[in-house]
Design a protein around this motif. Sequence first.
Motif, PDB file in Angstrom:
ATOM      1  N   ALA A 100       0.838  -1.209   0.000  1.00 23.94           N
ATOM      2  CA  ALA A 100       0.000   0.000   0.000  1.00 23.94           C
ATOM      3  C   ALA A 100       0.870   1.255   0.000  1.00 23.94           C
ATOM      4  O   ALA A 100       0.594   2.214  -0.726  1.00 23.94           O
ATOM      5  N   ILE A 101       1.909   1.251   0.816  1.00 23.17           N
ATOM      6  CA  ILE A 101       2.768   2.447   0.872  1.00 23.17           C
ATOM      7  C   ILE A 101       3.521   2.601  -0.446  1.00 23.17           C
ATOM      8  O   ILE A 101       3.593   3.698  -1.001  1.00 23.17           O
ATOM      9  N   LEU A 102       4.045   1.503  -0.936  1.00 24.24           N
ATOM     10  CA  LEU A 102       4.790   1.594  -2.203  1.00 24.24           C
ATOM     11  C   LEU A 102       3.883   2.096  -3.328  1.00 24.24           C
ATOM     12  O   LEU A 102       4.294   2.917  -4.148  1.00 24.24           O
ATOM     13  N   LYS A 103       2.668   1.595  -3.350  1.00 23.49           N
ATOM     14  CA  LYS A 103       1.741   2.030  -4.405  1.00 23.49           C
ATOM     15  C   LYS A 103       1.446   3.510  -4.292  1.00 23.49           C
ATOM     16  O   LYS A 103       1.311   4.208  -5.281  1.00 23.49           O
ATOM     17  N   LYS A 104       1.353   3.950  -3.065  1.00 20.28           N
ATOM     18  CA  LYS A 104       1.041   5.373  -2.868  1.00 20.28           C
ATOM     19  C   LYS A 104       2.123   6.263  -3.481  1.00 20.28           C
ATOM     20  O   LYS A 104       1.839   7.338  -3.996  1.00 20.28           O
ATOM     21  N   TYR A 105       3.354   5.774  -3.430  1.00 20.23           N
ATOM     22  CA  TYR A 105       4.457   6.605  -3.912  1.00 20.23           C
ATOM     23  C   TYR A 105       5.016   6.113  -5.249  1.00 20.23           C
ATOM     24  O   TYR A 105       6.083   6.543  -5.668  1.00 20.23           O
ATOM     25  N   ARG A 106       4.301   5.221  -5.884  1.00 19.60           N
ATOM     26  CA  ARG A 106       4.808   4.637  -7.119  1.00 19.60           C
ATOM     27  C   ARG A 106       5.107   5.688  -8.179  1.00 19.60           C
ATOM     28  O   ARG A 106       6.100   5.628  -8.891  1.00 19.60           O
ATOM     29  N   GLN A 107       4.215   6.665  -8.258  1.00 16.57           N
ATOM     30  CA  GLN A 107       4.364   7.708  -9.259  1.00 16.57           C
ATOM     31  C   GLN A 107       5.713   8.406  -9.092  1.00 16.57           C
ATOM     32  O   GLN A 107       6.437   8.653 -10.051  1.00 16.57           O
ATOM     33  N   LYS A 108       6.016   8.706  -7.838  1.00 22.73           N
ATOM     34  CA  LYS A 108       7.261   9.405  -7.536  1.00 22.73           C
ATOM     35  C   LYS A 108       8.463   8.488  -7.792  1.00 22.73           C
ATOM     36  O   LYS A 108       9.452   8.902  -8.382  1.00 22.73           O
ATOM     37  N   ILE A 109       8.311   7.246  -7.342  1.00 23.51           N
ATOM     38  CA  ILE A 109       9.427   6.303  -7.483  1.00 23.51           C
ATOM     39  C   ILE A 109       9.764   6.091  -8.959  1.00 23.51           C
ATOM     40  O   ILE A 109      10.918   6.168  -9.365  1.00 23.51           O
ATOM     41  N   ILE A 110       8.745   5.870  -9.750  1.00 23.09           N
ATOM     42  CA  ILE A 110       8.997   5.607 -11.170  1.00 23.09           C
ATOM     43  C   ILE A 110       9.315   6.909 -11.899  1.00 23.09           C
ATOM     44  O   ILE A 110      10.245   6.983 -12.689  1.00 23.09           O
ATOM     45  N   GLY A 111       8.537   7.938 -11.572  1.00 23.44           N
ATOM     46  CA  GLY A 111       8.712   9.216 -12.267  1.00 23.44           C
ATOM     47  C   GLY A 111      10.103   9.792 -12.080  1.00 23.44           C
ATOM     48  O   GLY A 111      10.691  10.349 -13.006  1.00 23.44           O
ATOM     49  N   GLU A 112      10.625   9.640 -10.879  1.00 21.28           N
ATOM     50  CA  GLU A 112      11.966  10.181 -10.617  1.00 21.28           C
ATOM     51  C   GLU A 112      13.049   9.152 -10.896  1.00 21.28           C
ATOM     52  O   GLU A 112      14.219   9.386 -10.570  1.00 21.28           O
ATOM     53  N   GLN A 113      12.640   8.027 -11.432  1.00 20.87           N
ATOM     54  CA  GLN A 113      13.613   6.992 -11.802  1.00 20.87           C
ATOM     55  C   GLN A 113      14.589   6.710 -10.666  1.00 20.87           C
ATOM     56  O   GLN A 113      15.803   6.719 -10.832  1.00 20.87           O
ATOM     57  N   MET A 114      14.038   6.484  -9.491  1.00 16.83           N
ATOM     58  CA  MET A 114      14.891   6.277  -8.324  1.00 16.83           C
ATOM     59  C   MET A 114      15.726   5.007  -8.475  1.00 16.83           C
ATOM     60  O   MET A 114      15.196   3.962  -8.841  1.00 16.83           O
ATOM     61  N   ASP A 115      16.995   5.134  -8.172  1.00 15.72           N
ATOM     62  CA  ASP A 115      17.819   3.935  -8.103  1.00 15.72           C
ATOM     63  C   ASP A 115      17.791   3.417  -6.666  1.00 15.72           C
ATOM     64  O   ASP A 115      17.127   3.989  -5.798  1.00 15.72           O
ATOM     65  N   PHE A 116      18.511   2.352  -6.409  1.00 18.62           N
ATOM     66  CA  PHE A 116      18.416   1.727  -5.086  1.00 18.62           C
ATOM     67  C   PHE A 116      18.751   2.709  -3.964  1.00 18.62           C
ATOM     68  O   PHE A 116      18.026   2.819  -2.974  1.00 18.62           O
ATOM     69  N   ASP A 117      19.845   3.443  -4.112  1.00 20.68           N
ATOM     70  CA  ASP A 117      20.271   4.376  -3.073  1.00 20.68           C
ATOM     71  C   ASP A 117      19.183   5.408  -2.787  1.00 20.68           C
ATOM     72  O   ASP A 117      18.796   5.644  -1.646  1.00 20.68           O
ATOM     73  N   THR A 118      18.717   6.000  -3.864  1.00 20.14           N
ATOM     74  CA  THR A 118      17.720   7.060  -3.723  1.00 20.14           C
ATOM     75  C   THR A 118      16.437   6.512  -3.122  1.00 20.14           C
ATOM     76  O   THR A 118      15.798   7.155  -2.291  1.00 20.14           O
ATOM     77  N   LEU A 119      16.106   5.307  -3.559  1.00 21.07           N
ATOM     78  CA  LEU A 119      14.880   4.682  -3.081  1.00 21.07           C
ATOM     79  C   LEU A 119      14.973   4.400  -1.581  1.00 21.07           C
ATOM     80  O   LEU A 119      14.040   4.671  -0.825  1.00 21.07           O
ATOM     81  N   LEU A 120      16.109   3.882  -1.161  1.00 27.41           N
ATOM     82  CA  LEU A 120      16.269   3.590   0.260  1.00 27.41           C
ATOM     83  C   LEU A 120      16.189   4.874   1.089  1.00 27.41           C
ATOM     84  O   LEU A 120      15.528   4.932   2.122  1.00 27.41           O
ATOM     85  N   LYS A 121      16.825   5.889   0.580  1.00 21.21           N
ATOM     86  CA  LYS A 121      16.793   7.173   1.284  1.00 21.21           C
ATOM     87  C   LYS A 121      15.358   7.691   1.335  1.00 21.21           C
ATOM     88  O   LYS A 121      14.866   8.119   2.386  1.00 21.21           O
ATOM     89  N   PHE A 122      14.688   7.604   0.207  1.00 21.83           N
ATOM     90  CA  PHE A 122      13.313   8.074   0.130  1.00 21.83           C
ATOM     91  C   PHE A 122      12.421   7.311   1.112  1.00 21.83           C
ATOM     92  O   PHE A 122      11.646   7.896   1.863  1.00 21.83           O
ATOM     93  N   ILE A 123      12.565   6.001   1.117  1.00 24.58           N
ATOM     94  CA  ILE A 123      11.740   5.162   1.992  1.00 24.58           C
ATOM     95  C   ILE A 123      12.035   5.480   3.461  1.00 24.58           C
ATOM     96  O   ILE A 123      11.118   5.645   4.268  1.00 24.58           O
ATOM     97  N   ASN A 124      13.309   5.599   3.798  1.00 24.30           N
ATOM     98  CA  ASN A 124      13.653   5.914   5.188  1.00 24.30           C
ATOM     99  C   ASN A 124      13.070   7.260   5.602  1.00 24.30           C
ATOM    100  O   ASN A 124      12.646   7.443   6.733  1.00 24.30           O
ATOM    101  N   GLU A 125      13.048   8.171   4.661  1.00 28.30           N
ATOM    102  CA  GLU A 125      12.585   9.517   5.014  1.00 28.30           C
ATOM    103  C   GLU A 125      11.062   9.643   5.047  1.00 28.30           C
ATOM    104  O   GLU A 125      10.539  10.676   5.460  1.00 28.30           O
ATOM    105  N   LEU A 126      10.380   8.600   4.639  1.00 26.60           N
ATOM    106  CA  LEU A 126       8.921   8.619   4.787  1.00 26.60           C
ATOM    107  C   LEU A 126       8.527   8.520   6.259  1.00 26.60           C
ATOM    108  O   LEU A 126       7.378   8.783   6.618  1.00 26.60           O
ATOM    109  N   SER A 127       9.464   8.123   7.068  1.00 26.01           N
ATOM    110  CA  SER A 127       9.214   7.895   8.485  1.00 26.01           C
ATOM    111  C   SER A 127       8.391   9.029   9.098  1.00 26.01           C
ATOM    112  O   SER A 127       8.708  10.201   8.934  1.00 26.01           O
TER     113      SER A 127
END
Lengths: 200, 666
Positions: free
Chosen positions: B582-609
């Motif tokens: 559910a959380i991933l789907k909520k941010y899918r647009q951002k994740i795909i749109g910004e073409q996040m790589d693993f590093d960026t994705l991990l940072k992004f996910i951690n910062e959703l806290s």
Amino acid sequence: MATAGNSNINAKLVLLGDMGAGKSSLVLRFVKGQFLEFQESTIGAAFFSQTLALSDATVKLEIWDTAGQERYHSLAPMYYRGASAAIIAYDITNTESFERAKKWVDELQKQGNPNMVTALAGNKADLEENRKVAAEEAKAYAEVNGLFFMETSAKTAVNVNDIFYEIARRLPRAQPAQNPGGMILTNTPSEIAQSSNCCS
Amino acid sequence: MQEPDHHDLSDDSDYAASQQQGLGKSTFRSDSGKFGAGGDGGVWEVVYFRENVAIHPTQYSSERISGRLRLIKQGDALFMTWIPYKAGQSGVDPARYGENSSLSEKDQNLYTIRDLPLEDVHSIRRHTPALGWQYIIVVLLSGLAYPPLYFYNSGVREFLSTIKQHAFIARSSDDANVFLVNNFQDPLQKTLSSLELHGVASIANATSHISFGSVSSNQDINRGSSSNSEYSGKPRKRIQDPARDISIQVLEKFSLVTKFARETTTQLFRESQNNGFNNYGKIQKNEDAPSKSSVAPDHKIEANIHNVPVPTDPLKNELSLIWGKPRKLPMGLEEWNIFLDPEGRIMDPVALKKRIFYGGVQNGLRKEVWKFLLGYFSYNSTYAEREYLSSVKKKNYETIKFQWQSISPDQAKMFTKFRERKGLIEKDVVRTDRSMSFYDGDENKNVELLRDVLLTYSFYNFDLGYCQGMSDFLSPILFVIEDESESFWCFAALMQRLGSNFNRDQSGMHAQLFALSKLVEILDCPLHNYLKQADCLNYFFCFRWILIQFKREFEYDQIMLLWEVLWTHYFSEHFHLYICVAILKKYRQKIIGEQMDFDTLLKFINELSCGIDLDETIRDAEALCNCAGENGEACIPPGTPPSLPIETPMMYQQDDEDDFGKSGCI
């Protein structure tokens, strides 16, 4: 990530060391200027980036902060693989953490990128009264193993910026001759190492 | 055509039998004109009926239950009824009209839809696949849905336009194939940007002559079933369904189905994966397409897709339309007491879990309820039995605790493992939730309790020992339960389920991350494809979420709520994985749109806290869990935490904190 042109460097840096040595505190002091007395443990890994302006280059450090407990050791290669720099931290008030640091050094020497710039950080230098690891001992160990050594304190900020800047200075610079167009971008840091052997 | 006894709806199958004669004619009606003895309020009037509308209770198209679909009007109210034919009455051509005989009468009755008020319908989703039969999915306000109803004699358009004549129906602005019925109460509805009220009319007025001849080799493969010859290759008669103009979209076909018919979704999910994949930019294979006219629309759509940088979320519309149920207020003492019999047994644990799933528990009551949810108390225990258990367990705890308390400083010098373990725990407890008043300040008693309980646990389960993350689990438990021994046993019960999160070989984590990747694959194929291409399929960016069940992602009061929701295991033992989706789907647009790589994705996910809306996430996860149904559960390997471990003599690998380097690299 690799270099672009001759003045921008992207480099992956990994923080390793025993749990409670102060890895997260070091990076948070460096990136955010913050210090928490009770910095919570790192679960999995954390990622930060910070750009440093040096006289000859702009260096963007992509910093991986890892979980310290040995239990999570099997995850570490994922983070140090492809890193061009590492800070191995220990707690100067804890001899076990120094022993653990040595093991990290061994592992990186075996598994890591051979041209990795590695720093040994004796953290919690503000706790002089509880010191268990002599600075001389660590310095000697570092020299033998080709690391550079600093005692740091995330709490007081002593040497924190210095150790990151020193890493940035030591990172290999791109050799323009090998990138005539200056536009060959590669994605794996190991390739940086192969294509740029000079160390400043 | 007159229907002599259409008022009598209670005996519909007999009625169906009596009408066999009329089947041939009625099935080829192309309009939905009124018939029968129409009347005003109080009198039944059949305003629509269609023969050979079938459901497929299993993935095999041969197993189908055919029946008659009708819309019945009484006064201002519209009702939908679908009654399966009785065995042997299924129509003039048994070979064509299904083999109901292989299904028991009980099965058939199970699916019967009797006088469903349109008021209870949330939406109707129309599926007009390029190949195969048109079907609709009727979604109820409750969020549940009936299995797909296949229109073997077409008629979806008439069905919808008939509803339009008698009830309010509007096309969703997000999805031309979703029709919202009567529903403007759901707050979510208001957020839907606009409702295209003329949608249905435009369908009814449009004209189109698209043949059904299009055959996609992909779809053939993905239909999968060996008994689906009726789906493949056979030229179809031309169907005048103008809706096809709009509805030939590269869309997933999935169904929210009630529990009793979840198997039906298998095939749909296959299609979903296929189409989701296409959606992400692969060109649908059309080599076999026999007619040009049928191919053209597909190509048009593909062209559009290539211009869209982020693939549309296959479930987005459904998710926002079919949300989980609204959240309730936390359960209070009065309500709790209703669940208890005079001796303190919980009479209906499932109802209790359901209640807690939908709203959690008030703070003061958690102390009592968590002991059941965690499995420390059994639901059928009495007050007296629990009191007795507590006293026995208290002594038990003291005994285990004494194992380490009795270690003298001299002995400790020769007991490296103990010193290390104590050291690990002491390093962590002083930095666990110290900003909470319960744990703040110097020499805080509760911090000491954290240490004592964790150290005792590391002796109780010496093989597992202490692991970073455990203090995160214990902290809220101690805060809620307050008592040291009870907290210990609650924690131990939780570790029975989640202990393998901390396995040295990460097997428990790998199993969950693997299951998560599979769930995303079926629930959000474009995101899956993106993560695959970005080399992020190990899902390590969700490591923290799963290891400590979102403890770091939500504020303290929220995490207590989320945990009790998860611990009900109400929809799934692995509901936490649906929370991840559910959380991933909520941010899918951002994740795909910004073409996040693993590093960026991990940072992004951690910062959703602490920035995630919990109620919304739980509702989304509920909808996803229902969507996935058994296909979702099939993604999760047996024994995946928090399932109770499959019995093995050695549950954990020997724990050695000093065997650095022994474990292999990944």
